[in-house]
Write a protein that holds these residues in place. Structure first.
Motif, PDB file in Angstrom:
ATOM      1  N   ALA A  79       0.849  -1.177  -0.041  1.00 40.86           N
ATOM      2  CA  ALA A  79       0.097  -0.136  -0.129  1.00 40.86           C
ATOM      3  C   ALA A  79       0.987   1.264  -0.084  1.00 40.86           C
ATOM      4  CB  ALA A  79      -1.006   0.054   1.023  1.00 40.86           C
ATOM      5  N   ALA A  80       0.924   1.762  -1.150  1.00 37.90           N
ATOM      6  CA  ALA A  80       1.789   3.218  -1.199  1.00 37.90           C
ATOM      7  C   ALA A  80       1.164   3.958  -2.538  1.00 37.90           C
ATOM      8  CB  ALA A  80       3.186   2.708  -1.421  1.00 37.90           C
ATOM      9  N   ALA A  81       1.328   5.210  -2.142  1.00 32.95           N
ATOM     10  CA  ALA A  81       0.552   6.114  -3.248  1.00 32.95           C
ATOM     11  C   ALA A  81       1.994   6.675  -3.987  1.00 32.95           C
ATOM     12  CB  ALA A  81      -0.108   7.393  -2.812  1.00 32.95           C
ATOM     13  N   LEU A  82       2.305   6.414  -5.249  1.00 33.14           N
ATOM     14  CA  LEU A  82       3.516   6.880  -5.948  1.00 33.14           C
ATOM     15  C   LEU A  82       3.221   7.990  -6.696  1.00 33.14           C
ATOM     16  CD1 LEU A  82       4.522   4.012  -4.870  1.00 33.14           C
ATOM     17  CD2 LEU A  82       5.685   3.603  -7.171  1.00 33.14           C
ATOM     18  N   GLY A  83       3.993   8.870  -6.662  1.00 33.84           N
ATOM     19  CA  GLY A  83       4.095   9.900  -7.569  1.00 33.84           C
ATOM     20  C   GLY A  83       5.315  10.464  -7.879  1.00 33.84           C
ATOM     21  N   ARG A  84       5.488  11.859  -8.050  1.00 36.26           N
ATOM     22  CA  ARG A  84       6.763  12.536  -8.637  1.00 36.26           C
ATOM     23  C   ARG A  84       7.939  12.264  -7.381  1.00 36.26           C
ATOM     24  NH1 ARG A  84       4.863  16.632 -10.011  1.00 36.26           N
ATOM     25  NH2 ARG A  84       4.429  16.306 -12.374  1.00 36.26           N
ATOM     26  N   SER A  85       7.499  12.576  -6.163  1.00 42.10           N
ATOM     27  CA  SER A  85       8.475  12.759  -5.094  1.00 42.10           C
ATOM     28  C   SER A  85       7.915  12.342  -3.761  1.00 42.10           C
ATOM     29  CB  SER A  85       8.848  14.174  -4.982  1.00 42.10           C
ATOM     30  OG  SER A  85       7.952  14.990  -4.945  1.00 42.10           O
ATOM     31  N   SER A 132       8.247   8.188  -4.302  1.00 42.52           N
ATOM     32  CA  SER A 132       8.692   8.080  -5.726  1.00 42.52           C
ATOM     33  C   SER A 132       9.116   6.687  -5.807  1.00 42.52           C
ATOM     34  CB  SER A 132       9.738   9.130  -6.227  1.00 42.52           C
ATOM     35  OG  SER A 132      10.948   8.663  -5.435  1.00 42.52           O
ATOM     36  N   LEU A 133       9.026   6.149  -7.153  1.00 46.22           N
ATOM     37  CA  LEU A 133       9.528   4.516  -7.319  1.00 46.22           C
ATOM     38  C   LEU A 133      10.983   4.655  -6.771  1.00 46.22           C
ATOM     39  CD1 LEU A 133       8.594   2.074  -8.371  1.00 46.22           C
ATOM     40  CD2 LEU A 133       9.168   2.657 -10.487  1.00 46.22           C
ATOM     41  N   ALA A 155      -1.662  10.195 -13.504  1.00 44.01           N
ATOM     42  CA  ALA A 155      -0.578  10.330 -12.930  1.00 44.01           C
ATOM     43  C   ALA A 155       0.505   9.781 -13.338  1.00 44.01           C
ATOM     44  CB  ALA A 155      -0.792  10.348 -11.339  1.00 44.01           C
ATOM     45  N   GLU A 156       0.584   8.938 -14.529  1.00 41.43           N
ATOM     46  CA  GLU A 156       1.877   7.889 -14.864  1.00 41.43           C
ATOM     47  C   GLU A 156       3.141   8.715 -15.070  1.00 41.43           C
ATOM     48  OE1 GLU A 156      -2.048   5.941 -15.495  1.00 41.43           O
ATOM     49  OE2 GLU A 156      -1.250   7.989 -16.128  1.00 41.43           O
ATOM     50  N   LEU A 157       2.972   9.903 -15.754  1.00 44.64           N
ATOM     51  CA  LEU A 157       4.125  10.774 -15.878  1.00 44.64           C
ATOM     52  C   LEU A 157       4.556  11.223 -14.564  1.00 44.64           C
ATOM     53  CD1 LEU A 157       6.146  12.005 -17.838  1.00 44.64           C
ATOM     54  CD2 LEU A 157       4.596  14.058 -17.866  1.00 44.64           C
ATOM     55  N   ASP A 158       3.914  11.515 -13.664  1.00 41.25           N
ATOM     56  CA  ASP A 158       4.610  11.934 -12.141  1.00 41.25           C
ATOM     57  C   ASP A 158       5.410  10.735 -11.781  1.00 41.25           C
ATOM     58  OD1 ASP A 158       2.014  13.315 -12.696  1.00 41.25           O
ATOM     59  OD2 ASP A 158       2.611  14.232 -10.820  1.00 41.25           O
ATOM     60  N   VAL A 159       4.907   9.405 -11.588  1.00 43.86           N
ATOM     61  CA  VAL A 159       5.716   8.205 -11.577  1.00 43.86           C
ATOM     62  C   VAL A 159       6.929   7.962 -12.360  1.00 43.86           C
ATOM     63  CG1 VAL A 159       5.530   5.729 -11.305  1.00 43.86           C
ATOM     64  CG2 VAL A 159       3.585   7.172 -10.395  1.00 43.86           C
TER      65      VAL A 159
END
Length: 327
Positions: A79-85, A132-133, A155-159
């Protein structure tokens, strides 16, 4: 459906291959969302799958299902919300949770298309922590990712922008959901994602597209079934391209892994090109890279090819690498 993997498995070539998959937005809605049901289980037991999803319940369900199945590979859903940072963000939870996003639904636009409002319109918002990933793989000690799938509603580009390290060092293929119109406010579109991945060294191989007709229209053309709104884009590294050679020659094991990924993702022509290259470049010095027998064994499965196998250009190229086979 893969063409070459069964032969490669039988001959022992897959025994030395470790395969790691990462699925961001890993909620499982059916067998189409289960990697093992789509051919990847052939890499077990040396198969590792990481799923990330902002929904704790969805991760718990996926992990519980794996326990009941007693799988012979490693898979965990986190469980984690991935984004740009690393930071904080607003999660826009939609009427159907599978459409929830870090971007706000574009409700006036959605209403113009049949069936979208009931799925994507906003239900409520919640403040969440994002990472972030690159950060989470480092925290979890994940050294390598071979295949990355992204389906996180705009939000794919953010990841991807938060995955600079893993994109540069290990990822060979990406499957990413893209939108061609802003279903969410201010979201990046296909052109933005495509530009980023091309600059990162990936080549677009295919698009699986989805259309929606206008809400008010009682008619739809069989040739143009509405407006193109979203799809899945398939990207691979082209390790045989000239710019990828020179001083930075791709590792043959990396090329072999790429061939296997291409085959399981139903791009057998690319898989064949890579296996032929490895055979011609390395096959005489190292039997581990002589895939000529696997190529022949796989192609004879097709009746229309079996009758003319000896005349095929691909066979002419690798004939010297095949022993005890009469054409």
């Amino acid at each position: 459906m893969s063409v070459f993997l069964e032969s490669l498995k039988k001959s022992g070539h897959l025994d030395r291959l470790d395969m790691t998959l990462c699925n961001v937005g890993s909620r499982k809605l059916g067998s189409q969302d289960d990697y093992a049901s789509n051919g990847w289980s052939i890499f077990a037991p040396r198969l590792t799958i990481y799923g990330f999803d902002a929904d704790q319940d969805a991760c718990d369900l996926a992990n519980a299902d794996l326990e009941t199945r007693s799988v012979n590979w490693t898979e965990q859903h986190i469980a984690a919300a991935l984004g740009r940072s690393v930071g904080e963000s607003t999660l826009y939870v939609t009427q159907d949770p599978m459409c929830s996003s870090l971007y706000q639904p574009n409700e006036p636009y959605l209403e113009r298309f049949a069936g979208l409002s009931d799925l994507v319109n906003l239900d409520f918002t919640v403040e969440i922590e994002t990472t972030s990933l690159d950060a989470i793989t480092q925290d979890l000690g994940i050294q390598n990712i071979d295949f990355l799938q992204l389906d996180i509603q705009g939000a794919e580009l953010d990841v991807l922008e938060g995955a600079v390290r893993v994109l540069e060092t290990s990822i060979l293929a990406v499957q990413v959901e893209v939108e061609f119109s802003a279903l969410y406010l201010n979201q990046p579109l296909f052109a933005d994602v495509d530009n980023y991945l091309r600059k990162a060294g990936f080549t677009l191989f295919d698009l699986a597209t989805s259309y929606r007709p206008r809400t008010r229209s009682p008619i739809v053309s069989p040739h143009h079934p509405g407006q193109l709104l979203w799809g899945d884009a398939y990207y691979f590294r082209d390790l045989l391209e000239e710019k990828n050679r020179g001083s930075n020659v791709p590792n043959p094991e990396q090329i072999f892994k790429l061939a296997c990924i291409a085959d399981v993702m139903d791009f057998p022509d690319y898989a064949l090109e890579l296996l032929e290259y490895l055979t011609l470049e390395y096959g005489k010095k190292d039997i581990n890279y002589n895939y000529a027998p696997n190529i022949v064994e796989s192609l004879v499965q097709f009746p229309e090819l079996k009758k003319q196998l000896g005349a095929l250009p691909i066979i002419e190229k690798i004939r010297d690498y095949i022993k005890d086979y009469e054409f």
